[in-house]
Design a protein around this motif. Sequence first.
Motif, short mmCIF file in Angstrom:
data_model
loop_
_atom_site.label_atom_id
_atom_site.label_comp_id
_atom_site.label_asym_id
_atom_site.label_seq_id
_atom_site.Cartn_x
_atom_site.Cartn_y
_atom_site.Cartn_z
N SER A 183 -7.51 -4.80 -89.12
CA SER A 183 -7.58 -6.11 -88.46
C SER A 183 -6.38 -6.32 -87.55
O SER A 183 -6.49 -6.92 -86.48
CB SER A 183 -7.64 -7.23 -89.50
OG SER A 183 -6.46 -7.25 -90.30
N ALA A 204 -12.99 -11.34 -91.73
CA ALA A 204 -14.15 -11.14 -90.86
C ALA A 204 -14.58 -12.44 -90.21
O ALA A 204 -14.96 -12.47 -89.03
CB ALA A 204 -15.31 -10.55 -91.67
N TRP A 218 -12.63 -13.23 -87.07
CA TRP A 218 -13.05 -12.51 -85.87
C TRP A 218 -14.41 -13.01 -85.37
O TRP A 218 -14.63 -13.11 -84.16
CB TRP A 218 -13.10 -11.01 -86.16
CG TRP A 218 -11.74 -10.45 -86.27
CD1 TRP A 218 -11.06 -10.10 -87.41
CD2 TRP A 218 -10.85 -10.22 -85.20
NE1 TRP A 218 -9.81 -9.67 -87.11
CE2 TRP A 218 -9.65 -9.72 -85.75
CE3 TRP A 218 -10.93 -10.38 -83.82
CZ2 TRP A 218 -8.54 -9.39 -84.98
CZ3 TRP A 218 -9.83 -10.05 -83.04
CH2 TRP A 218 -8.67 -9.56 -83.62
#
Length: 210
Positions: A12, A154, A157
């Motif tokens: 990440s 997640a 993003w």
Amino acid sequence: MLQDIIKAGGTSFLIFGVVFAIGLYAVRGLHGLQGRRGQHRREFLELWADGRPRDALWLQVAVRHAYGTHLPAPVIRLGLTRPDSSQALVDLSELWDLFHYDSDTQTVRWFHRHHATLRRRKLALALVVIGYFSFALTAVVTAYATAHYGPSTAFGWIYGFFTAIAAWVAFSCLIRMETLTVAVRVGVAWIKRINRASRRARKPRPTAPT
């Protein structure tokens, strides 16, 4: 080196760095665009003051530098006859993508039929305004969600990509809003002026008696 970065911050962190680099290049591109616009304005002023004959090609190049639109010379000359010639050229530049220009007859019409009536143009403008506020609000909400979840998740993003898309659509709506506002205000008037001037130019002049 790449493996060390991944071990230190995870994938990440690497993705965040890539997105940051892309954003940096986008900012640099926008800065370059502004610089080019400033350069175009300077070139326009130099062209306007150089004293050369102002033929059709000169007019089109000069107006392209100043307003960013390829306008035909007869349309430019018509705009220059208006008392507010600078505003006239601004309006024509905004409208030009909505017009279809026939170079043979030097006449214009609406490019899309749904722009031909005032009611539909106002409806299109209202939809664009609604779209702008909707997507701008979506961008704000998803940006908040992005900051809340952070780049290590997640969801962070996913919301981040939704923020970028919503912001881009809102910006596109804003640009379209400006064009449709001009279309509602003076679109029909300019079509009539251009076509009337074209008819006068094509009208045969009476010959003098011999």
